[in-house]
Design a protein around this motif. Structure first.
Motif, PDB file in Angstrom:
ATOM      1  N   LEU A 117       5.758  -4.534 -12.437  1.00 47.68           N
ATOM      2  CA  LEU A 117       5.238  -5.647 -11.645  1.00 47.68           C
ATOM      3  C   LEU A 117       5.254  -5.303 -10.161  1.00 47.68           C
ATOM      4  N   SER A 118       6.289  -4.597  -9.721  1.00 50.81           N
ATOM      5  CA  SER A 118       6.372  -4.189  -8.322  1.00 50.81           C
ATOM      6  C   SER A 118       5.323  -3.133  -7.995  1.00 50.81           C
ATOM      7  N   LYS A 119       5.202  -2.143  -8.850  1.00 53.03           N
ATOM      8  CA  LYS A 119       4.229  -1.077  -8.610  1.00 53.03           C
ATOM      9  C   LYS A 119       2.804  -1.617  -8.592  1.00 53.03           C
ATOM     10  N   SER A 120       2.545  -2.656  -9.384  1.00 53.48           N
ATOM     11  CA  SER A 120       1.215  -3.262  -9.433  1.00 53.48           C
ATOM     12  C   SER A 120       0.965  -4.215  -8.276  1.00 53.48           C
ATOM     13  N   GLY A 121       1.960  -4.467  -7.449  1.00 55.40           N
ATOM     14  CA  GLY A 121       1.792  -5.369  -6.325  1.00 55.40           C
ATOM     15  C   GLY A 121       1.859  -6.834  -6.695  1.00 55.40           C
ATOM     16  N   ILE A 122       2.358  -7.156  -7.880  1.00 51.10           N
ATOM     17  CA  ILE A 122       2.420  -8.549  -8.320  1.00 51.10           C
ATOM     18  C   ILE A 122       3.641  -9.249  -7.745  1.00 51.10           C
ATOM     19  N   THR A 123       4.790  -8.589  -7.773  1.00 47.23           N
ATOM     20  CA  THR A 123       6.009  -9.151  -7.198  1.00 47.23           C
ATOM     21  C   THR A 123       6.817  -8.041  -6.553  1.00 47.23           C
ATOM     22  N   ALA A 124       7.800  -8.436  -5.782  1.00 45.96           N
ATOM     23  CA  ALA A 124       8.802  -7.480  -5.325  1.00 45.96           C
ATOM     24  C   ALA A 124       9.632  -7.044  -6.528  1.00 45.96           C
TER      25      ALA A 124
END
Length: 530
Positions: free
Chosen positions: A262-269
């Motif tokens: 999720l972080s790598k995809s820019g969805i969340t920290a």
């Protein structure tokens, strides 16, 4: 070699410093990371990546060139998300529930694939891979009276062929750790995860598919996240005996975990929170980095196997304070806390000397060593706390478990800590009453006393179905906490006032405890082995 190459690179950059006349001013030439000049420097040093292959340099203007830039932007955007984007949670809601008959772990309902299919998965911060029973050779039954759920509950089996969004993960993927077992880089990546619990493992292949999420705010916006799923064809050990029968949701720090993706995809920290209520209700929110008033301690990261490990620098039992150094893993996939000596003996012996009630003899039906006959409102127990690196106390609000010896007979209470040989695990019972923030972005663990019913984000999304509609479990599955008088509460040496628990613990029947005893005695369910 890598270090010397980096130093030579810095010297090369330093050679570009331009002095302007005799003044002490200077400047740098700035080059894009994929520019021809930087490429010359890199190729002259024959830099390599961690796999030992020549550094891949995309041609300017090619698809790979723009894909590399986009990937960098996504990672950078993910790092900037703190405080700017709402947390996300599962499509069904942020509710989690502790299920006594399924290993006393916290579970949540997740939706995977297109069309979405629901699974009831155990939440585990001690491992990384999210896997589901799939194309089964050896899987747990899809229904069983042993689960202690509603009679009509039937679990789903994941089938990638029936999902329009599923894709095989090739052996050439960075997520593939067993690429050496592949016949070619195009082959589907196999996986095998072994857990500390004896003979417990999952084996299968990796698949990419959609995990259906929603924002945990008033907007209730849906989020379809591409994640890695283990198609678990063969499970062994306790996965066949009521522990995570419908899958395990790894929440660890490695790249394959959902929080990392999720972080790598820019969805969340790269951070999430879990709240653990005494009555078995919980919450989970991805991207939550906690609040400014929470207590924090740095994570101790082992690069070979990163986990949510913290450093214990002291402990308190009632008014008795001890100092020392020990490491411990924070693991939501372990029901009760496991401690090795000297921690175990110091806590247990000090607790025992502080209790005035009659200690019962060892009983093979009970997995805990220190148990006492409850004398109603006359029983008092000392409060517990752990001092973590940085000096703040991690309060233990619920270290006690109540057990009915016989129907209508004596009620006993036990110090719900189990002795291990060489590892310390802070299990769910020590996290109860707290909101725990697992922050892989800042590499800290945060905690704060919390009422999980007030930490519910937004539970009124009309588009989202209610959590776990087919699973009849919850507080009614076991007795509520019974109040008991606490011993004197002292203030630890670090100045943080220790709060006394509001109750002595959870009440279970002996027949139930005997039923789950094989699970409780299996050391550390779901800490994976690397």
């Amino acid at each position: 070699m890598a270090a010397s190459a980096f130093i030579r690179f810095l010297l090369a950059v330093g050679a570009l410093i331009q002095k302007s006349s005799s003044a002490a001013t200077f400047g740098f030439e700035f080059h894009h990371r994929f520019s021809d000049r930087v490429r010359q420097w890199a190729e002259s040093e024959n830099w390599v990546d961690r796999h030992g292959n020549p550094w891949h340099w995309p041609e300017k203007g090619s698809v790979d060139y723009y894909a590399a830039l986009l990937d960098h932007d996504r990672v950078f955007r993910g790092r900037m998300l703190a405080g700017s984007e709402p947390p996300v949670t599962f499509l069904s809601g942020n509710d989690t529930v502790r299920v006594p008959g399924l290993g006393y772990l916290h579970y949540a309902e997740v939706s995977v694939g297109t069309p979405g299919k629901k699974f009831f998965v155990a939440l585990d911060t001690g491992s990384d891979l999210f896997w589901l029973p799939c194309d089964c050779t050896s899987c747990a039954p899809i229904s069983s009276p042993k689960y202690g759920l509603s009679p009509n509950v039937t679990f789903n089996i994941y089938d990638p062929k029936l999902s329009l969004t599923s894709k095989s993960v090739p052996c050439g993927s960075s997520y593939c750790e067993l690429s050496s077992q592949c016949s070619s880089i195009e082959s589907q990546c196999p996986y095998n995860v072994k857990y500390v619990s004896e003979n417990t493992s999952t084996t299968g292949v990796l698949v990419q598919d959609i995990l259906r999420l929603r924002t945990d705010d008033s907007g209730c916006s849906t989020v379809d996240a591409k994640i890695i799923v283990g198609c678990g064809r063969t499970q062994t050990g306790h996965f066949l005996d009521r522990a995570a029968p419908n899958g395990l949701f790894g929440l660890g720090l490695n790249p394959v975990s959902v929080p990392s993706i999720l972080s790598k995809s820019g969805i969340t920290a790269k951070s999430f929170s879990m709240c653990f209520s005494p009555d078995g209700v919980g919450r989970i929110r991805f991207g939550d980095q906690g609040s400014s008033d929470q207590a924090e301690t740095p994570l101790v990261i082992d690069p070979r196997h990163p986990t949510y490990q913290v450093k214990i620098t002291g402990l308190r039992v009632g008014g008795n304070v001890f100092t020392g150094i020990a490491g411990a893993i924070m693991d939501s996939g372990t029901s009760f806390t496991y401690l090795a000596d000297p921690l175990y003996s110091v806590i247990a012996n000090t607790f025992d000397s502080s209790v005035q009630d009659q200690r019962i003899s060892a009983d093979s039906r009970i997995p805990f060593e220190y148990c006492y006959v409850l004398r109603g409102n006359q029983s008092t127990v000392p409060t517990l706390g752990l001092t973590l690196e940085g000096g703040q106390e991690f309060p233990i609000f619920h270290p006690i478990l109540l057990v009915h010896l016989e129907p209508g007979g004596d009620l006993i209470y036990c110090l719900a800590i189990m002795k291990s040989d060489n590892i310390n695990i802070i299990g769910q019972n020590f996290m109860t009453g707290l909101r725990i923030v697992f922050n892989g972005e800042k590499l800290v663990l945060g905690w704060k006393e919390a009422n999980c019913y007030r930490e519910n984000g937004n539970s009124s999304c009309e588009a989202a179905p209610p959590a776990s509609p087919t699973v009849g479990v919850g507080p009614s599955s076991f007795d509520f906490d019974r109040p008991v008088r606490e011993g004197p509460t002292s203030s630890p040496s670090n100045g943080n006032k220790a709060r006394a628990p509001t109750s002595i613990g959870h009440s279970l029947s002996l027949s139930f405890l005997q039923g789950v005893l094989p699970l409780l005695l299996s050391l550390l369910f779901f800490v994976s082995i690397h």
